[in-house]
Each structure stands twice: as structure tokens, then as C-alpha cells.
Motif scaffolding. Sequence first.
Motif, PDB file in Angstrom:
ATOM      1  N   ASN A  26      -2.538 -19.771 -22.343  1.00  0.00           N
ATOM      2  CA  ASN A  26      -2.035 -20.750 -21.376  1.00  0.00           C
ATOM      3  C   ASN A  26      -0.628 -20.361 -20.937  1.00  0.00           C
ATOM      4  N   HIS A  27      -0.437 -20.344 -19.612  1.00  0.00           N
ATOM      5  CA  HIS A  27       0.903 -20.126 -19.088  1.00  0.00           C
ATOM      6  C   HIS A  27       1.795 -21.271 -19.581  1.00  0.00           C
ATOM      7  N   TRP A  28       2.970 -20.928 -20.052  1.00  0.00           N
ATOM      8  CA  TRP A  28       3.926 -21.878 -20.639  1.00  0.00           C
ATOM      9  C   TRP A  28       3.437 -22.455 -21.952  1.00  0.00           C
ATOM     10  N   LEU A  29       2.312 -21.963 -22.451  1.00  0.00           N
ATOM     11  CA  LEU A  29       1.720 -22.486 -23.680  1.00  0.00           C
ATOM     12  C   LEU A  29       1.561 -24.007 -23.601  1.00  0.00           C
ATOM     13  N   LEU A  34      -7.390 -13.910 -19.150  1.00  0.00           N
ATOM     14  CA  LEU A  34      -6.865 -14.989 -18.307  1.00  0.00           C
ATOM     15  C   LEU A  34      -5.501 -15.462 -18.805  1.00  0.00           C
ATOM     16  N   HIS A  35      -4.679 -15.897 -17.858  1.00  0.00           N
ATOM     17  CA  HIS A  35      -3.432 -16.579 -18.210  1.00  0.00           C
ATOM     18  C   HIS A  35      -3.459 -17.864 -17.389  1.00  0.00           C
ATOM     19  N   ILE A  36      -4.235 -18.845 -17.844  1.00  0.00           N
ATOM     20  CA  ILE A  36      -4.446 -19.992 -16.960  1.00  0.00           C
ATOM     21  C   ILE A  36      -3.126 -20.718 -16.714  1.00  0.00           C
ATOM     22  N   HIS A  67       0.701  -8.624 -22.536  1.00  0.00           N
ATOM     23  CA  HIS A  67       1.621  -8.898 -21.426  1.00  0.00           C
ATOM     24  C   HIS A  67       1.108 -10.096 -20.648  1.00  0.00           C
ATOM     25  N   ASP A  68       1.965 -11.070 -20.406  1.00  0.00           N
ATOM     26  CA  ASP A  68       1.600 -12.165 -19.514  1.00  0.00           C
ATOM     27  C   ASP A  68       2.068 -11.780 -18.119  1.00  0.00           C
ATOM     28  N   GLU A  69       1.149 -11.872 -17.172  1.00  0.00           N
ATOM     29  CA  GLU A  69       1.406 -11.346 -15.828  1.00  0.00           C
ATOM     30  C   GLU A  69       2.318 -12.261 -15.018  1.00  0.00           C
ATOM     31  N   GLU A  70       2.270 -13.567 -15.301  1.00  0.00           N
ATOM     32  CA  GLU A  70       3.182 -14.546 -14.682  1.00  0.00           C
ATOM     33  C   GLU A  70       3.140 -14.571 -13.158  1.00  0.00           C
ATOM     34  N   GLY A  71       1.974 -14.279 -12.588  1.00  0.00           N
ATOM     35  CA  GLY A  71       1.860 -14.328 -11.131  1.00  0.00           C
ATOM     36  C   GLY A  71       2.588 -13.201 -10.428  1.00  0.00           C
TER      37      GLY A  71
HETATM   38 ZN   LIG Z   1       3.091 -17.310 -18.640  1.00  0.00          ZN
END
Ligand SMILES: [Zn+2]
Lengths: 168, 576
Positions: free
Chosen positions: B427-430, B378-380, B329-333
Motif C-alpha cells: 500500500n502506498h503510504w502504508l 502493485l503499489h495500490i 522499490h516503490d514507484e510512487e507514480g
Molecule cells: Zn508509496
Amino acid sequence: MTWTENFASADSVWIKRILADNAEQFHGVIVALYHNNTFAWAPDYSVYTSWQKSYDLALASGHTMFTASQLENFLQAREESELTWESDSEGVEVYCQTTTAGLALIVPQENLYRPTVSTHDAGASENPNAVQIDTVRILGSPYWRIVLPQGKFLLSFERLTNRQGGIQ
Amino acid sequence: MRINSAPSLRLAKLILLLALILVAVAITNYFSFYPIHRAADEPEVFGEVFLANSSYPIALVVDTSVIRQSGKSGKFSKTDWSYGWINLLLQESRQYDVIDISELNSEENHAFRSIWIFTRSALAGSASDELSALLDSLAKGARANQSREEVVVYLEAPDTLSAKNLTVMSLLGEKVESTKYSQLTQIQLPSEFTGPTVPEFRFECDGLVASDAKSRLVTLISFDSLPVLREERRLGLRILVATFDFGQMAVTIQQGKPNDDFSVTAKIKKRTGLLPIVSSDLCADSSYYFGFTPFFDLFEHGLFALISGQVSNAPLFESSPKGAFIMSHDEEGMGDKSAWMARQEQIWGVTSATLVTPAAITEKGLSEIISAGGEVGLHIDQYSYFKRPGLPGLRPVKIEYSIIEQKKSLQALMPSPKDSKISINRNHWLLWSENYTGMLRKLAGAGVRLDLSYGPIGQGIAGYLFGTCFPFVPIDTNGFPLPILELPFLFQDDEDFASEYLDSIFDTTTFQSEIVNVVFHNNTMGHSPDTLLMWGWRESFQRAKDANLPIVHYTDVIEALRKQDATMPTGILNEK
Ligand SMILES: [Zn+2]
């Protein structure tokens, strides 16, 4: 409104109990609120499952599904129907005229026999046998539930005290 | 004597002052809305020479000086990608040696090996007599250890088969038309591995073998009807001669196919405006986006079977011969609310990884995820939130949070020191960086061990974009491996997820080493709610269970490699 999705863990067990209580005791209109945007501010999978299951649970417990406008139509039909009665020491006679099928009369059973049904006016086409009569309990007390087709009816309740030795 | 300014001059001054104030306000406002973007200072780790000798029976031979020299050119096609081989060996065996050809003089070094792979770099410029001497020496080594099974020598012919370099084939008594083979220097995925033959390939490597009765050579693989791997038995050795560049093929497919000068940026910028590269941009052939066949892993599996003479059986997880499943799961803030999925998975008796941008989440949310049995990584995000130094109303610059800063922020929020080893990232948004290994250098520099940013992005795009779901070591543009692993994922829930995805994925995952991993964001039900996603999230676990795939964490992958003593570039398996 009976519940909102995020209220007091509206899980299936809780919903089941509310529906059962309503079906057996209160016979009211249950209104459930599931916000379209709940997952944006309070995501919770149990809300999702309670929403999904509530339809089945409501039908399984004998409830009818209404939209708000269907409910309004129902209430209007009730409003438009006529109901009068006469009562004396021997019994009660109820005259009713319904504008739509499916409306029901709920009459306390205390001291009243199961009613006999006849069509109100001579020449009316209604079949008295189409009237369904059974017993429901509201807060523990028995009531006659008389589900009526569309038309005019005369219901005659005889008092228990009027017959010798009298229990129905 | 007093001289009074003329009223017109005073007015002019006043107007000038007002104008200056106006300009100052305008400039301040402008930069508040359009601040100057400053990238973070990131320490980079570059690809490094990697040699390992633990006396394993498989030896990969490279020439690090050839690789170093070739990397200087800055041209993709000129660089020697021999290190691409470590990913095949990592997947198929995990226990292998990497030896520089200059260290290969000792005869006892020869005695105990059963598979020798001489990469393109190792044979670059070898003369016929040198090759003869080498084969003699290997044959002697093989005879010295009679108990061994047949010794395999895989020889990778240099890229351009000019008359001078034809020695390998000539040695085997074959006259080769050099013009034919030079076409293969630009490696493309051969039709054999894109068509419907792929599913059979894993079981029937023989299907590719075409024996020529007249020749002493047996063709094992041909690409588009050109023989590229042939076998001959001589000197008591089984000698395989390859005329395709496996290393380049591996890098091309698993890391994408960048332009020759490594800078895909210009092209991408032209196409997408100012956005940096996303991982899908690295994969040149869009027909791969839609395939749920791990075509490159299968190719490696088949090639290794041809080399070793048997289909390898080296599952990464002992309990599972077929690989594993990871839900991420990406947390996305989203903050602490993102824990809802981990909580529900605990009720279902399954687990997942939550990849977190340390912007909104607090220790409370992280504890919830961890106490529900979830993994945190991390999801930088270097795209959505920035440092804005200055005074209120005057913040003309926005500065990215560096990967190290984001990692430290997350570590500081972790509920206990035990949990604070953050070794995985997506990476967020890859989003990628100025070239296709630049971001990996930075991630390695920040101590990330396993990156998960390779995967499809874009509506309706899903599948084995990079041909693999087995972790691989990326090769830097200098030709040397980076101390980090990359594990691509298969789909994202918010990119037109379809139920057929699950059918395809779990139908084709009969392969030993696939780490099937997928993305269901914590916040998709908030911005694009769809009951299909709730079904897909839950059903993914069910399908994994039905396919007998263990449901694991990303850190379990690193742990399994460590447990199996896998041969890896320094640092990847270190505790940090
Ligand atoms: Zn993301």
C-alpha cells in the motif's frame, strides 16, 4: 563548458578520454556540469558514478582543480603580468614579470634551444633555478613549458641555426 | 391590459438571479477544490475455517465452533486466536495438519503423529475425565506405532484458569494458584525476549529450562518468573502444558496490538488528523521500532525446538540455510523513469521488485523493468489519485480506484500475458483501513497473495516492528485465517536511512527463515537526494552477498512455499 552529465553517456571511459586528450594535447580548461536536480527528471546511476569519479580522474590525468573564482583569479594574474620580447637572427629574449607564482609560458620549440633564465633586474631576489622547464605537446608539436615563480625574469632562447651542427 | 413590472421588482429579480449564479459558482468551485470523497466498492474475503489433513506427523487441533462463537464477541481479548499457531508451524515445518477436535475420534488418526498441539480452543471447557480419556487414547496410538520417537502432546490451557479449568494442571498433579495465572491472559512480550538474551536464545533453548528436583514437572519457559510451559513424562508421552496463549501472542505481535474493539481508527484519527492508519500505528510498543532482531521469529523457533526436542532445520530456499534478501522499490507514480534502478541492478548482476501505482507508468517502463530481470507488483494508491466524474468545472465527487481496478490497469499494461499475474502488493503510504484486518480482507478479495505493507514508517523508525520477516497468514477478527500472506519489511530509504541499519540487519540474520527485505524508492534521489542512499542501495546487495543470502523476488517466496507443499489456507498458493 566541456560536458553536461546527461550528454552522450558521460561515463567514466568517455571522461577519461577527454581528460587525457586535454592533458596531452589541448591544455584547456575543462568545465563539467552536473545538475543538482538530475535525479528528479532523468535518474541514471552512471551519471552518479561519473560525477563521483570525475574528480579523481581529473587529478590523475594531471589537471588542477579550480573553482570558477579561482579560475578568474588565475586569469586576472595572467592579465596583470607583463611580457615583452625581442627577436633577431641569433635568438629571442623574453622579459616577463609575474604577480603570482605558477603562471607558465608556452613557447614553440621550433628552431629554439632550451632557454637560459636570469633574473631580470640586478638585485632581484628570485632564484632562476626555481623556474621549471619541460616539454609539452600541443596538437603533436613540441613546446617549451616554463613555469614561473612570482617575480621578474629574462629568458634567452638561442636559435638552432645559430650553432654549428645544431640539434639540442 | 398590460401590466408592467415595477422597475424595483425587476431589479430585485436580477439581483436574485445574480445571487443564485454566484452561489452556484461558489458551490461548484468549493466542491472542485474539496470534492466529496467516496471509497471504492471492494469485495471482501473474510477469514474462513481452515482444516487440512495430509497425514503429516504434526497435528494442530482446533475447535472451530469455539473459535466461531468467540469471534462474535467483537472483543480482542475474548476472541480465540488458536489459528495463530499456523504461522509458527508454517515457519518451522510448513508440513502440518489442522484438525477440528470433532474429527479426532478415529484411533488410527492417532497412530502416526509425533507432535500433537491442542490449542486453547480445542481444550476450552474440557473436563478432567475428557482430558484423561484423550491422553489415554493418544498414549494408545503412540504404543501402536512403536517405531516412532517419543510422542509430544502440547496442551494449551484455557485462558482463565478458574477452578473448573484447572483440570489440565491438576491432571498433572500440580496445584496451581489461579489468581497468579490469570494475569497472563493479557499477553505481553515477556522480558526474556526483549532483552539481550534473545541472540543466545536461538542456540540455547536450554537456557530457559529450570528443573525443579522436588517436582515431577520441569519448567521449560517462564515469563517474568512465572512458569508458563512445563513438561511431564507420563503414559509414554512427553506432555507439555502451556498456561500462556500462544495464538493471542502471535496475533498481538505479528499483526499489531489493536484495542479490544478492533477499531484503532478513532485513536489514530485523534492523533494524526484524518489520515487512516499506517502500519506503525498497529504496533503498540515503539521500542520494537529500533530493533533489528526478529524477536518473534526467534521465539517461535525456540518454542518449536522445546516442543520437538530439536532445533528445526527447514530453510525456505534450499540453496540457503539462512533465508534470503529482497530489494524492493516503490514507484510512487514516477512512471517509466522508475526503470532506472532495475536497469542499474542488471549491470550489477542483481535483481529487485518494483511496486507500481498504475497512474503514470506505461508498457515501455514495465518492459524495461522486466527485461532487466526485475519483478513487478502493485503499489495500490487510494490517497493520491481519483476518478473525478462530471463535467469540466463540475466534478463534485472524487472516487477511489478500487484495488481490483488498479490491479487490472497494471495487468493491462504488462508487456506479456506471462508477466500479468500480479500477486504482490504494498500500500502506498502504508495506509490501512477502518480496522486492522479490513484492508487485508480487501486485498485478499482482489486476489493479492502476498502483501508487503507492514513495516516501519516515520523519520528514523526502522527494524522488526512486527518481530518477523517471515511471511505469515493474518488472522481475521473472527478468529479464522485470511487467504493472504503478509511479509513485513525492515526500513525505507527516505526515513533517515543510516549505514548502521545494514550492519545490524546482516549481523543478526543467521536465522534460517528470514526474508530480509527493504525499500529504496525509485524517486527519493529526486526529492531528497543523498549520496548515502546511493551507497546504501548498492551496499545492501553487497552485504546480502557477503552473508550468503540469495537475492530473490517476492514471487519466489510464494513459489518456494508451493514447491515445498506448504500447508496453507486455500487459495494463497493457487496460480492466478
Ligand atoms: Zn508509496
